[in-house]
Design a protein around this motif. Structure first.
Motif, mmCIF file in Angstrom:
data_model
loop_
_atom_site.group_PDB
_atom_site.id
_atom_site.type_symbol
_atom_site.label_atom_id
_atom_site.label_comp_id
_atom_site.label_asym_id
_atom_site.label_seq_id
_atom_site.Cartn_x
_atom_site.Cartn_y
_atom_site.Cartn_z
ATOM 1 N N GLY A 135 12.814 12.631 3.254
ATOM 2 C CA GLY A 135 14.083 13.006 3.874
ATOM 3 C C GLY A 135 15.224 12.098 3.420
ATOM 4 N N GLU A 136 16.314 12.107 4.208
ATOM 5 C CA GLU A 136 17.510 11.370 3.794
ATOM 6 C C GLU A 136 17.255 9.870 3.605
ATOM 7 N N GLN A 137 16.511 9.282 4.554
ATOM 8 C CA GLN A 137 16.288 7.830 4.444
ATOM 9 C C GLN A 137 15.400 7.468 3.250
ATOM 10 N N GLU A 138 14.264 8.125 3.163
ATOM 11 C CA GLU A 138 13.337 7.761 2.087
ATOM 12 C C GLU A 138 13.936 8.053 0.708
ATOM 13 N N THR A 139 14.666 9.155 0.609
ATOM 14 C CA THR A 139 15.308 9.491 -0.662
ATOM 15 C C THR A 139 16.348 8.420 -1.014
ATOM 16 N N SER A 140 17.103 7.976 -0.003
ATOM 17 C CA SER A 140 18.092 6.906 -0.237
ATOM 18 C C SER A 140 17.411 5.627 -0.692
ATOM 19 N N GLU A 141 16.273 5.320 -0.049
ATOM 20 C CA GLU A 141 15.548 4.086 -0.407
ATOM 21 C C GLU A 141 15.082 4.134 -1.860
ATOM 22 N N MET A 168 0.812 -1.222 0.000
ATOM 23 C CA MET A 168 0.000 0.000 0.000
ATOM 24 C C MET A 168 0.841 1.264 0.000
ATOM 25 N N GLY A 169 0.489 2.175 -0.886
ATOM 26 C CA GLY A 169 1.121 3.493 -0.913
ATOM 27 C C GLY A 169 0.037 4.514 -1.180
ATOM 28 N N VAL A 170 0.417 5.630 -1.748
ATOM 29 C CA VAL A 170 -0.564 6.662 -2.057
ATOM 30 C C VAL A 170 0.066 7.594 -3.081
ATOM 31 N N LEU A 171 -0.735 8.416 -3.736
ATOM 32 C CA LEU A 171 -0.183 9.386 -4.683
ATOM 33 C C LEU A 171 -0.138 10.749 -4.003
ATOM 34 N N GLU A 172 1.036 11.209 -3.691
ATOM 35 C CA GLU A 172 1.194 12.473 -2.957
ATOM 36 C C GLU A 172 2.575 13.058 -3.258
ATOM 37 N N LYS A 173 2.681 14.345 -3.105
ATOM 38 C CA LYS A 173 3.965 14.999 -3.288
ATOM 39 C C LYS A 173 4.991 14.471 -2.271
ATOM 40 N N HIS A 174 6.202 14.250 -2.747
ATOM 41 C CA HIS A 174 7.304 13.852 -1.868
ATOM 42 C C HIS A 174 8.421 14.870 -2.025
ATOM 43 N N GLY A 175 8.229 16.047 -1.415
ATOM 44 C CA GLY A 175 9.214 17.105 -1.582
ATOM 45 C C GLY A 175 9.282 17.521 -3.042
ATOM 46 N N PRO A 176 10.302 18.329 -3.390
ATOM 47 C CA PRO A 176 10.418 18.758 -4.789
ATOM 48 C C PRO A 176 11.221 17.773 -5.644
ATOM 49 N N HIS A 177 11.692 16.668 -5.036
ATOM 50 C CA HIS A 177 12.674 15.828 -5.738
ATOM 51 C C HIS A 177 12.299 14.368 -5.940
ATOM 52 N N LEU A 203 17.779 14.766 -7.106
ATOM 53 C CA LEU A 203 18.412 15.279 -5.888
ATOM 54 C C LEU A 203 18.814 16.752 -6.016
ATOM 55 N N ASP A 204 19.139 17.172 -7.224
ATOM 56 C CA ASP A 204 19.531 18.574 -7.434
ATOM 57 C C ASP A 204 18.374 19.546 -7.169
ATOM 58 N N GLN A 205 17.159 19.021 -7.106
ATOM 59 C CA GLN A 205 15.985 19.882 -6.848
ATOM 60 C C GLN A 205 15.642 19.958 -5.354
ATOM 61 N N ALA A 206 16.259 19.056 -4.557
ATOM 62 C CA ALA A 206 15.856 18.917 -3.150
ATOM 63 C C ALA A 206 15.960 20.218 -2.359
ATOM 64 N N SER A 207 16.989 21.008 -2.637
ATOM 65 C CA SER A 207 17.197 22.215 -1.824
ATOM 66 C C SER A 207 16.331 23.394 -2.278
ATOM 67 N N THR A 208 15.506 23.204 -3.277
ATOM 68 C CA THR A 208 14.671 24.318 -3.747
ATOM 69 C C THR A 208 13.490 24.576 -2.817
ATOM 70 N N GLN A 209 13.236 23.626 -1.884
ATOM 71 C CA GLN A 209 12.148 23.841 -0.917
ATOM 72 C C GLN A 209 12.622 23.448 0.471
ATOM 73 N N ASN A 210 11.896 23.957 1.457
ATOM 74 C CA ASN A 210 12.292 23.734 2.845
ATOM 75 C C ASN A 210 11.583 22.505 3.431
ATOM 76 N N GLY A 211 12.365 21.598 4.014
ATOM 77 C CA GLY A 211 11.780 20.399 4.609
ATOM 78 C C GLY A 211 11.833 20.399 6.128
ATOM 79 N N GLU A 212 12.077 21.585 6.708
ATOM 80 C CA GLU A 212 12.146 21.670 8.181
ATOM 81 C C GLU A 212 10.762 21.885 8.779
ATOM 82 N N ALA A 213 10.570 21.389 9.991
ATOM 83 C CA ALA A 213 9.291 21.622 10.676
ATOM 84 C C ALA A 213 9.195 23.098 11.043
ATOM 85 N N LEU A 214 8.086 23.735 10.709
ATOM 86 C CA LEU A 214 7.952 25.169 10.983
ATOM 87 C C LEU A 214 7.473 25.457 12.408
#
Ligand SMILES: [Zn+2]
Length: 292
Positions: free
Chosen positions: A187-193, A51-60, A204-215
């Motif tokens: 994040g690092e783990q899921e992107t590595s997977e 099971m998964g889903v269709l959703e945005k996973h960051g910009p990368h 990966l070159d797109q990853a830094s175009t958006q912020n992934g920190e908790a606000l």
């Protein structure tokens, strides 16, 4: 016929059977009709629904990241311990990403109904032990509720839920290898997977175009309103994937598959769960007769 000739024929027959058996795909979609019946027997009636889903996973990462990983790990696990793997189930809970492009958020009613009818169809085809393997955190409560609802009406099959995750020692090793912080989503783990499963889909070159920190926009201690995820992660991105690497992904995916294979083995050997469930349904027909 000479005794030795007979032995040779029998041996060849056995080898042939074995070869045929070994060739069975683990994927529901790849089996022929006649092979499907053999596969059900070989799997001892165990079917995994990734099971998964269709959703945005960051910009990368691609929208189907959870689907791809659920599928990948389930297939690897089923090849270690034979089970039939159903096509990836992308109907899931993802209301919190409705504001992002590409999200497909079905109603809770439909998600439950789809799960119910899918499990019933899987069981009607002989797989009486169904493992729901969800790779999407937002599905946890849905899968849990669905499993609980199985006791609502009598059925001749049993559903086991298992969410993604790893053994404590594997978790500790992953934490040790992570260079930034793991994050919860893209994040690092899921992107590595995903790099290990489908490197061609990772930007990966797109990853830094958006912020992934908790606000931390909603500091309500021990209170969780439904907008909690959006409050922290409006970009639908939680983590810092710049240091993601294929080796970490390969390790996490392999250990995840080994963990799932072990669960398939335990489900195959479980006679108690189905027996107790049958007893429960029988007693539920006349509760006043249940011994007090
Ligand atoms: Zn994900």
């Amino acid at each position: 016929m000479k005794k030795t000739t007979l032995i040779v024929i029998l041996l060849l027959g056995c080898l042939c059977c074995r070869a045929q058996n070994e060739k069975l795909s683990v994927l529901w979609t790849e089996l022929t009709g006649p092979d499907f019946a053999k596969a059900v027997e070989k799997a001892e009636g165990v079917c995994i629904i990734p099971m998964g889903v269709l959703e945005k996973h960051g910009p990368h990462l691609p929208l189907a990241t959870d689907c791809i990983l659920a599928d990948y790990i389930a297939k690897m696990a089923a090849e270690m311990e034979y089970a039939i793997v159903f096509p990836t189930f992308y109907v899931g809970q993802i209301n919190e990403a409705r504001h992002q492009p590409g999200t497909v958020a079905y109603s809770t009613e439909l998600c439950l109904k789809m799960l119910e009818e899918t499990c019933a169809e899987v069981a009607r085809n002989g797989c009486k032990k169904i493992i729901l393997f969800s790779q999407h955190g937002g599905n946890n409560a849905l899968v849990n509720l669905f499993c609980q609802s199985q006791l609502n009406s009598e059925r001749d099959y049993i559903v086991y839920e298992t969410l993604f995750g790893s053994k404590p020692e594997v978790r500790a090793e992953i934490e040790k290898r992570i260079k930034t912080y793991s994050g919860e989503h893209a994040g690092e783990q899921e992107t590595s997977e995903l790099m290990a499963a489908r490197a061609d889909l990772v930007k990966l070159d797109q990853a830094s175009t958006q912020n992934g920190e908790a606000l931390g926009r909603l500091p309500l201690e021990k209170l969780r309103p439904s907008i909690f995820w959006y409050a922290d992660y409006p970009n639908h991105f939680a983590g810092e994937p710049s240091q993601a690497c294929i080796e970490l992904g390969e390790y996490a995916n392999l250990e995840g598959a080994k963990f799932l294979a072990e669960k398939i083995r335990r489900v195959k050997g479980d006679n108690v769960g189905p027996a107790l469930q049958a007893e429960f349904f029988e007693k539920s027909k006349h509760p006043v007769d249940t011994e007090q």
